[in-house]
Scaffold this motif. Structure first.
Motif, PDB file in Angstrom:
ATOM      1  N   SER B 158     -30.519  63.529  -4.583  1.00 51.41           N
ATOM      2  CA  SER B 158     -29.107  63.752  -4.116  1.00 51.41           C
ATOM      3  C   SER B 158     -28.435  65.119  -4.516  1.00 51.41           C
ATOM      4  O   SER B 158     -28.853  65.618  -5.603  1.00 51.41           O
ATOM      5  CB  SER B 158     -28.327  62.752  -4.945  1.00 51.41           C
ATOM      6  N   PRO B 159     -27.464  65.621  -3.564  1.00 50.13           N
ATOM      7  CA  PRO B 159     -26.805  66.685  -4.067  1.00 50.13           C
ATOM      8  C   PRO B 159     -25.772  65.968  -5.259  1.00 50.13           C
ATOM      9  O   PRO B 159     -25.325  64.908  -5.295  1.00 50.13           O
ATOM     10  CB  PRO B 159     -25.656  66.770  -2.812  1.00 50.13           C
ATOM     11  N   LEU B 160     -25.618  67.019  -5.971  1.00 52.58           N
ATOM     12  CA  LEU B 160     -24.801  66.758  -7.082  1.00 52.58           C
ATOM     13  C   LEU B 160     -23.332  66.467  -6.727  1.00 52.58           C
ATOM     14  O   LEU B 160     -22.740  67.276  -5.935  1.00 52.58           O
ATOM     15  CB  LEU B 160     -24.565  67.726  -8.177  1.00 52.58           C
ATOM     16  N   VAL B 161     -22.481  65.333  -6.743  1.00 51.03           N
ATOM     17  CA  VAL B 161     -21.267  65.020  -6.558  1.00 51.03           C
ATOM     18  C   VAL B 161     -20.260  65.193  -7.670  1.00 51.03           C
ATOM     19  O   VAL B 161     -20.863  65.011  -8.806  1.00 51.03           O
ATOM     20  CB  VAL B 161     -21.067  63.556  -6.008  1.00 51.03           C
ATOM     21  N   VAL B 162     -19.378  66.040  -7.425  1.00 54.02           N
ATOM     22  CA  VAL B 162     -18.621  66.323  -8.668  1.00 54.02           C
ATOM     23  C   VAL B 162     -17.022  65.940  -8.285  1.00 54.02           C
ATOM     24  O   VAL B 162     -16.502  65.615  -7.322  1.00 54.02           O
ATOM     25  CB  VAL B 162     -18.216  68.079  -8.871  1.00 54.02           C
ATOM     26  N   SER B 163     -16.304  65.661  -9.614  1.00 54.98           N
ATOM     27  CA  SER B 163     -14.747  65.264  -9.516  1.00 54.98           C
ATOM     28  C   SER B 163     -14.158  66.606 -10.079  1.00 54.98           C
ATOM     29  O   SER B 163     -14.713  67.470 -10.515  1.00 54.98           O
ATOM     30  CB  SER B 163     -14.583  64.416 -10.429  1.00 54.98           C
ATOM     31  N   MET B 164     -12.826  66.910  -9.566  1.00 56.68           N
ATOM     32  CA  MET B 164     -12.211  67.995  -9.781  1.00 56.68           C
ATOM     33  C   MET B 164     -10.870  67.949 -10.371  1.00 56.68           C
ATOM     34  O   MET B 164     -10.062  66.848  -9.797  1.00 56.68           O
ATOM     35  CB  MET B 164     -11.991  68.905  -8.439  1.00 56.68           C
ATOM     36  N   ARG B 165     -10.499  68.543 -11.498  1.00 58.20           N
ATOM     37  CA  ARG B 165      -9.141  68.549 -12.064  1.00 58.20           C
ATOM     38  C   ARG B 165      -8.552  69.954 -12.093  1.00 58.20           C
ATOM     39  O   ARG B 165      -9.341  70.682 -12.767  1.00 58.20           O
ATOM     40  CB  ARG B 165      -9.275  67.963 -13.395  1.00 58.20           C
ATOM     41  N   PRO B 166      -7.545  70.414 -11.511  1.00 58.38           N
ATOM     42  CA  PRO B 166      -6.835  71.573 -11.541  1.00 58.38           C
ATOM     43  C   PRO B 166      -6.365  71.657 -13.077  1.00 58.38           C
ATOM     44  O   PRO B 166      -5.473  70.702 -13.493  1.00 58.38           O
ATOM     45  CB  PRO B 166      -6.063  71.812 -10.702  1.00 58.38           C
ATOM     46  N   LEU B 167      -6.577  72.860 -13.550  1.00 63.13           N
ATOM     47  CA  LEU B 167      -5.945  73.319 -14.923  1.00 63.13           C
ATOM     48  C   LEU B 167      -5.458  74.489 -15.032  1.00 63.13           C
ATOM     49  O   LEU B 167      -5.789  75.780 -14.291  1.00 63.13           O
ATOM     50  CB  LEU B 167      -7.076  73.162 -15.981  1.00 63.13           C
ATOM     51  N   PRO B 168      -4.268  74.706 -15.972  1.00 64.62           N
ATOM     52  CA  PRO B 168      -3.899  76.067 -15.934  1.00 64.62           C
ATOM     53  C   PRO B 168      -5.016  76.745 -16.808  1.00 64.62           C
ATOM     54  O   PRO B 168      -5.532  76.421 -17.619  1.00 64.62           O
ATOM     55  CB  PRO B 168      -2.513  75.954 -16.914  1.00 64.62           C
ATOM     56  N   ALA B 169      -4.934  78.319 -16.382  1.00 60.21           N
ATOM     57  CA  ALA B 169      -5.972  78.903 -16.887  1.00 60.21           C
ATOM     58  C   ALA B 169      -6.156  78.656 -18.598  1.00 60.21           C
ATOM     59  O   ALA B 169      -7.180  78.661 -19.179  1.00 60.21           O
ATOM     60  CB  ALA B 169      -6.028  80.418 -16.620  1.00 60.21           C
ATOM     61  N   ASP B 216       0.157  77.160  -8.380  1.00 60.88           N
ATOM     62  CA  ASP B 216      -0.273  78.665  -8.437  1.00 60.88           C
ATOM     63  C   ASP B 216      -0.839  78.883  -9.783  1.00 60.88           C
ATOM     64  O   ASP B 216      -0.072  78.514 -10.706  1.00 60.88           O
ATOM     65  CB  ASP B 216       0.971  79.242  -7.962  1.00 60.88           C
ATOM     66  N   GLY B 217      -1.690  79.763  -9.666  1.00 65.73           N
ATOM     67  CA  GLY B 217      -2.295  79.867 -11.242  1.00 65.73           C
ATOM     68  C   GLY B 217      -3.191  79.098 -11.812  1.00 65.73           C
ATOM     69  O   GLY B 217      -3.811  79.146 -12.686  1.00 65.73           O
ATOM     70  N   GLU B 218      -3.241  77.827 -11.049  1.00 68.62           N
ATOM     71  CA  GLU B 218      -4.241  76.842 -11.675  1.00 68.62           C
ATOM     72  C   GLU B 218      -5.632  77.184 -11.055  1.00 68.62           C
ATOM     73  O   GLU B 218      -5.777  77.624 -10.218  1.00 68.62           O
ATOM     74  CB  GLU B 218      -3.668  75.420 -11.405  1.00 68.62           C
ATOM     75  N   VAL B 219      -6.586  76.813 -12.172  1.00 68.16           N
ATOM     76  CA  VAL B 219      -7.955  76.809 -11.715  1.00 68.16           C
ATOM     77  C   VAL B 219      -8.660  75.752 -11.639  1.00 68.16           C
ATOM     78  O   VAL B 219      -8.475  74.612 -12.420  1.00 68.16           O
ATOM     79  CB  VAL B 219      -8.722  77.697 -12.699  1.00 68.16           C
ATOM     80  N   PRO B 220      -9.361  75.274 -10.279  1.00 74.09           N
ATOM     81  CA  PRO B 220     -10.174  74.057 -10.286  1.00 74.09           C
ATOM     82  C   PRO B 220     -11.110  74.029 -11.030  1.00 74.09           C
ATOM     83  O   PRO B 220     -12.065  74.922 -11.229  1.00 74.09           O
ATOM     84  CB  PRO B 220     -10.571  74.090  -8.790  1.00 74.09           C
ATOM     85  N   VAL B 221     -11.398  72.875 -11.753  1.00 76.14           N
ATOM     86  CA  VAL B 221     -12.487  72.463 -12.842  1.00 76.14           C
ATOM     87  C   VAL B 221     -13.289  71.372 -12.374  1.00 76.14           C
ATOM     88  O   VAL B 221     -12.711  70.342 -12.049  1.00 76.14           O
ATOM     89  CB  VAL B 221     -11.996  72.353 -14.351  1.00 76.14           C
TER      90      VAL B 221
END
Lengths: 261, 261
Positions: B158-169, B216-221
């Protein structure tokens, strides 16, 4: 020539060429050494499940494909049939032979399990200034059957086997901290103190390995041990099982740090 | 009545009685929720091996005995055939039915796998004062297929499936610290920053779940996600597979802290 800074691949080649037949502690220091268990595919699910249920005793590092002797994840290019110094062959749970080459026993339905080993956390203990008595005394680590039962599967069950290292009381917290990081190499201790609480009558009479000195004021600290897999095999009595000989481990390409969280 | 402090056993009973058919986020807060995968025993070794090789996506919490619907380790007395709010039935990789009771599909050769879920580390994030955007926006977490391949087995890939949570740096280091402890609930992130590096073209078009606001300014993790198991099942096309419906998890008796090192 072989020395403490030899690379894992050099040591595996010496085994393959029949030029190395000694225990492996201290070889390729800093690289992960592994317990070996080889079983028929028909038992592979139950054994993998036993390991999954008892990860402190049996932390899985790699499982080969059916019939394939190459541990592709921890040592690409290696051959577990020749690259350990010494093996034990079991039929129906009974040790029938020790050998340095298992190619004559290999079959297309065999699966090999590589399992983490305490050498990884012992290096970390030594690097942290913690004493490791059996290393000081140049002995094998003392190991004991306990009255703690592993979580069984339909086919595999075993008492938990532990290794013991005596420590001054003021070193114990640090030993827990250092070893708990190595969760793929048995991790934190399973018991600290009174041996009788886990069914050990006499520290000077280990079930496997050698007795070591426990000095006044020292506390025995117990870690889960990979020998648990051999007890499980003895109890399940599979028609064929192959393991490394005690102390004669498989040396992988992984660095110890890989086994930490 | 059902409320956020209901016990796991109470929620499972409501499911069993046909009185609960909703997603489970927020229910029995602090108790471990689990993904469910049911497969025939003939595939059990290969699936367990796939999980063992990809522990960040597929951290195994419990595996039932062949034919036995009771997850004895994480919820003694429970019945995985009735105690989840909703299930999906797959034949040869195709979704054929959603149902609230899988007893009509149960067979004596089935094995159930319970797999850790991100709700555990999200509780820890919230308790540490870290924002969890999809919780704030009352949405499902956004999930994406990546260009990272899981380590395959003979049958499952399988390809790796990921979840995403945006966070301030300035929250990212803390988020890594907090989630990495939960190594049985996907653990630390697998990627921080540029989505294209892992093959994600548009954050606003997730492959599963809902898009969330990235300020703005948030990074996807990005964290590994248990939906990876469903992609693996889709690719392997087993004659029968049963899973929970997305968000409709099994609620175990374990506390979240059990999933940490």
């Amino acid at each position: 020539m072989l020395n403490f800074s030899s690379l894992p691949s050099e040591i595996r080649q010496l085994c393959r060429d029949g030029k190395l037949d000694t225990p492996t502690p201290g070889l390729a220091l800093g690289f992960v050494q592994a317990n070996l268990v080889v079983l028929p595919y028909s038992l592979a699910f139950e054994f993998l499940l036993f390991c999954q249920r008892n990860p402190k005793s049996c932390p899985i590092l790699d499982v080969t494909e059916i019939g394939d002797p190459e541990p592709k994840i921890i040592a690409p290019g290696a051959d577990i049939r020749t690259d350990l110094p010494r093996y034990r062959i079991f039929r129906h749970g009974e040790l029938i032979e020790e050998t340095t080459d298992i190619r004559p026993f290999w079959r297309s339905d065999l699966v090999a399990f590589l399992i983490g080993c305490s050498f990884s956390f012992e290096n970390a203990m030594l690097n942290s200034g913690l004493p490791v008595r059996h290393v000081e005394e140049q002995k094998n680590v003392p190991m004991y059957k306990t009255n703690i039962e592993c979580i069984p599967t339909r086919i595999f069950s075993s008492p938990l086997v532990v290794s013991m290292r005596p420590l001054p009381a003021n070193n114990i917290v640090r030993a827990v901290e250092v070893t708990s990081r190595y969760y793929k190499a048995h991790g934190s201790p399973v018991h600290i103190g009174n041996p009788e609480e886990i069914g050990i009558r006499d520290l000077q009479k280990p079930d496997y390995g050698d007795a070591v000195t426990v000095r006044d004021g020292e506390v025995p600290v117990f870690w889960a041990c990979g020998v648990t897999t051999q007890t499980a095999i003895f109890q399940a009595k599979p028609e064929l099982a192959i393991t490394h000989s005690p102390g004669h481990m498989f040396i992988s390409d992984l660095k110890d740090e890989y086994l930490t969280l």
